[in-house]
Write an enzyme that holds these catalytic residues in place. Structure first.
Site, PDB file in Angstrom:
ATOM      1  N   ASP A 138       0.839  -1.094   0.013  1.00 45.93           N
ATOM      2  CA  ASP A 138       0.051  -0.072   0.047  1.00 45.93           C
ATOM      3  C   ASP A 138       0.729   1.242  -0.124  1.00 45.93           C
ATOM      4  O   ASP A 138       1.888   1.493   0.801  1.00 45.93           O
ATOM      5  CB  ASP A 138      -0.706   0.103   1.321  1.00 45.93           C
ATOM      6  CG  ASP A 138      -1.947   1.067   1.274  1.00 45.93           C
ATOM      7  OD1 ASP A 138      -3.024   0.686   1.187  1.00 45.93           O
ATOM      8  OD2 ASP A 138      -1.564   2.185   1.369  1.00 45.93           O
ATOM      9  N   HIS A 151      -5.323  14.976  -8.873  1.00 45.63           N
ATOM     10  CA  HIS A 151      -5.750  13.303  -9.203  1.00 45.63           C
ATOM     11  C   HIS A 151      -4.843  12.886 -10.430  1.00 45.63           C
ATOM     12  O   HIS A 151      -4.552  11.624 -10.513  1.00 45.63           O
ATOM     13  CB  HIS A 151      -7.181  12.949  -9.223  1.00 45.63           C
ATOM     14  CG  HIS A 151      -7.827  11.688  -8.834  1.00 45.63           C
ATOM     15  ND1 HIS A 151      -7.952  10.943  -9.838  1.00 45.63           N
ATOM     16  CD2 HIS A 151      -8.214  11.407  -7.729  1.00 45.63           C
ATOM     17  CE1 HIS A 151      -8.327   9.733  -9.341  1.00 45.63           C
ATOM     18  NE2 HIS A 151      -8.537  10.032  -7.688  1.00 45.63           N
ATOM     19  N   GLU A 181      -5.050   2.309  -4.004  1.00 49.18           N
ATOM     20  CA  GLU A 181      -3.462   2.560  -4.059  1.00 49.18           C
ATOM     21  C   GLU A 181      -2.773   1.154  -3.538  1.00 49.18           C
ATOM     22  O   GLU A 181      -1.820   1.262  -2.800  1.00 49.18           O
ATOM     23  CB  GLU A 181      -2.887   3.816  -3.418  1.00 49.18           C
ATOM     24  CG  GLU A 181      -2.967   4.062  -2.036  1.00 49.18           C
ATOM     25  CD  GLU A 181      -4.158   3.653  -1.165  1.00 49.18           C
ATOM     26  OE1 GLU A 181      -5.059   3.095  -1.558  1.00 49.18           O
ATOM     27  OE2 GLU A 181      -3.955   3.963  -0.041  1.00 49.18           O
TER      28      GLU A 181
HETATM   29  N1  LIG Z   1      -5.246   9.477  -8.192  1.00 47.51           N
HETATM   30  C1  LIG Z   1      -5.645   8.362  -7.844  1.00 47.51           C
HETATM   31  N2  LIG Z   1      -5.972   8.322  -6.386  1.00 47.51           N
HETATM   32  C2  LIG Z   1      -6.480   7.046  -6.113  1.00 47.51           C
HETATM   33  C3  LIG Z   1      -6.852   6.091  -6.739  1.00 47.51           C
HETATM   34  N3  LIG Z   1      -7.552   5.129  -5.914  1.00 47.51           N
HETATM   35  C4  LIG Z   1      -7.367   5.608  -4.650  1.00 47.51           C
HETATM   36  N4  LIG Z   1      -7.016   7.058  -4.662  1.00 47.51           N
HETATM   37  C5  LIG Z   1      -6.639   7.558  -3.384  1.00 47.51           C
HETATM   38  O1  LIG Z   1      -5.771   7.038  -2.529  1.00 47.51           O
HETATM   39  C6  LIG Z   1      -5.938   7.726  -1.339  1.00 47.51           C
HETATM   40  C7  LIG Z   1      -5.728   6.875  -0.245  1.00 47.51           C
HETATM   41  O2  LIG Z   1      -5.806   7.472   0.926  1.00 47.51           O
HETATM   42  P1  LIG Z   1      -5.542   6.803   2.359  1.00 47.51           P
HETATM   43  O3  LIG Z   1      -6.731   5.533   2.334  1.00 47.51           O
HETATM   44  O4  LIG Z   1      -6.319   7.708   3.299  1.00 47.51           O
HETATM   45  O5  LIG Z   1      -4.316   6.475   2.529  1.00 47.51           O
HETATM   46  P2  LIG Z   1      -2.939   7.171   2.155  1.00 47.51           P
HETATM   47  O6  LIG Z   1      -3.091   8.519   2.331  1.00 47.51           O
HETATM   48  O7  LIG Z   1      -2.105   6.412   1.333  1.00 47.51           O
HETATM   49  O8  LIG Z   1      -2.349   7.166   3.716  1.00 47.51           O
HETATM   50  P3  LIG Z   1      -1.812   5.688   4.345  1.00 47.51           P
HETATM   51  O9  LIG Z   1      -2.342   4.344   3.568  1.00 47.51           O
HETATM   52  O10 LIG Z   1      -2.201   5.581   5.893  1.00 47.51           O
HETATM   53  O11 LIG Z   1      -0.089   5.888   4.272  1.00 47.51           O
HETATM   54  C8  LIG Z   1      -7.347   8.497  -1.362  1.00 47.51           C
HETATM   55  O12 LIG Z   1      -7.014   9.784  -1.599  1.00 47.51           O
HETATM   56  C9  LIG Z   1      -7.666   7.616  -2.635  1.00 47.51           C
HETATM   57  O13 LIG Z   1      -8.707   8.749  -3.333  1.00 47.51           O
HETATM   58  C10 LIG Z   1      -6.748   6.324  -8.042  1.00 47.51           C
HETATM   59  O14 LIG Z   1      -6.933   5.454  -8.983  1.00 47.51           O
HETATM   60  N5  LIG Z   1      -6.020   7.310  -8.533  1.00 47.51           N
END
Ligand SMILES: Nc1nc2c(ncn2[C@@H]2O[C@H](COP(=O)(O)OP(=O)(O)OP(=O)(O)O)[C@@H](O)[C@H]2O)c(=O)[nH]1
Length: 270
Positions: A138, A151, A181
């Site tokens: 992750d 984004h 992610e």
């Molecule tokens: N640009 C983009 N963002 C994504 C995608 N899928 C998920 N995200 C973003 O990934 C972010 C995940 O955030 P969190 O779950 O808070 O995790 P994090 O910020 O990585 O923090 P930690 O995992 O705790 O280290 C969210 O803002 C989602 O919108 C994608 O396909 N594209």
């Protein structure tokens, strides 16, 4: 027309000669000659009709041949079109299969393909009595990238990280996008020591991208779980997830290994 032969001339001369007018054979010769001429005429007509018939038959044969050749050309054309159509259908099917098994953004295996691979591998390994290892990865603080740069930039970073991870594993490992992610790497016939080496390669490859997220260089955290023959898949995934959570808690940019044997999740999902 039949040619006049010297015999014809002779007979005609004899019949015309007045000195033989009263000859007893003259009448018979005249009749015989008349009969001969009419038979000859008949033969000529029969020959003519036969020639005509043969000519017609030849023409008919030729037109049949011509029609056969035209039909053959049409059939060849239809076969070519059908071949092209089948090739297009094959390509479309491939593209469809590819699209249904791959993540559109990163090109990696999607969750469906990962689940198929997991089932296939766990059945195979069960027969062979060998382990495999699952790694959940992750990206750390990924939200900050989206928040800071938008984004689209976040998407580009996901693609770069996916490429870095996929090129750090062996060719028979399957690296896919588990969602958002988060990535899952299936490592068949792989014990923990080899899996941890691959995870370290991935961790370094991501750090080496030097993508900045807020105050951090982008990194990733990893949870690793060994799947032994007979384990439930959902339980192993769940153990990897718990280990990943622990890695996040312990400061991120690191890897945690799930304790062996615990089976926290329901086996119903297997
Ligand atoms: N640009 C983009 N963002 C994504 C995608 N899928 C998920 N995200 C973003 O990934 C972010 C995940 O955030 P969190 O779950 O808070 O995790 P994090 O910020 O990585 O923090 P930690 O995992 O705790 O280290 C969210 O803002 C989602 O919108 C994608 O396909 N594209």
């Amino acid at each position: 027309m039949n040619d006049v032969t010297p015999l014809d001339l002779r007979i005609e001369a004899l019949l015309a000669d007045a000195q033989y007018d009263d000859h007893p054979l003259r009448g018979a010769l005249n009749e015989l000659y008349g009969e001969f001429r009419s038979q000859l005429h008949l033969i000529e007509r029969v020959t003519h009709v036969s020639d005509l018939y043969q000519h017609m038959a030849r023409e008919q044969n030729q037109s049949l041949l011509e029609r056969y050749r035209r039909q053959l050309k049409k059939l060849e054309k239809i076969a070519r079109i059908s071949d092209r159509y089948q090739a297009v259908m094959r390509d479309l099917n491939e593209a469809l299969k590819d699209a249904s098994n791959h993540d559109a953004l990163t090109g990696l295996a999607n969750r469906r393909m990962l689940m198929d691979a997991l089932r296939t591998e766990s059945n195979r390994l069960l027969r062979q009595g060998r382990p495999m290892t699952l790694v959940l990865a992750d990206i750390d603080h990924f939200k900050q990238i989206n928040d800071a740069y938008g984004h689209e930039r976040g998407d580009a970073v996901l693609v770069d990280i996916a490429r870095a991870m996929a090129s750090s594993v062996r060719e028979y490992d399957l690296c896919g996008r588990w969602g958002g992610e988060e990535f899952l790497i299936v490592m068949p016939e792989t014990g923990l020591p080899e899996a941890l080496e691959a995870v370290e390669r991935m961790r370094r490859a991501i750090a080496a991208l030097h993508v900045v997220a807020g105050e951090h260089n982008v990194t990733a955290s990893f949870g690793v779980a060994e799947h032994l023959p007979g384990d439930h898949l959902s339980a192993t995934i769940s153990r990897a997830d718990t280990a990943l959570y622990a890695a996040k808690k312990l400061g991120r940019n690191r890897c945690e290994v799930a304790p062996a044997g615990s089976q926290p999740a329901s086996p119903a999902a297997d």
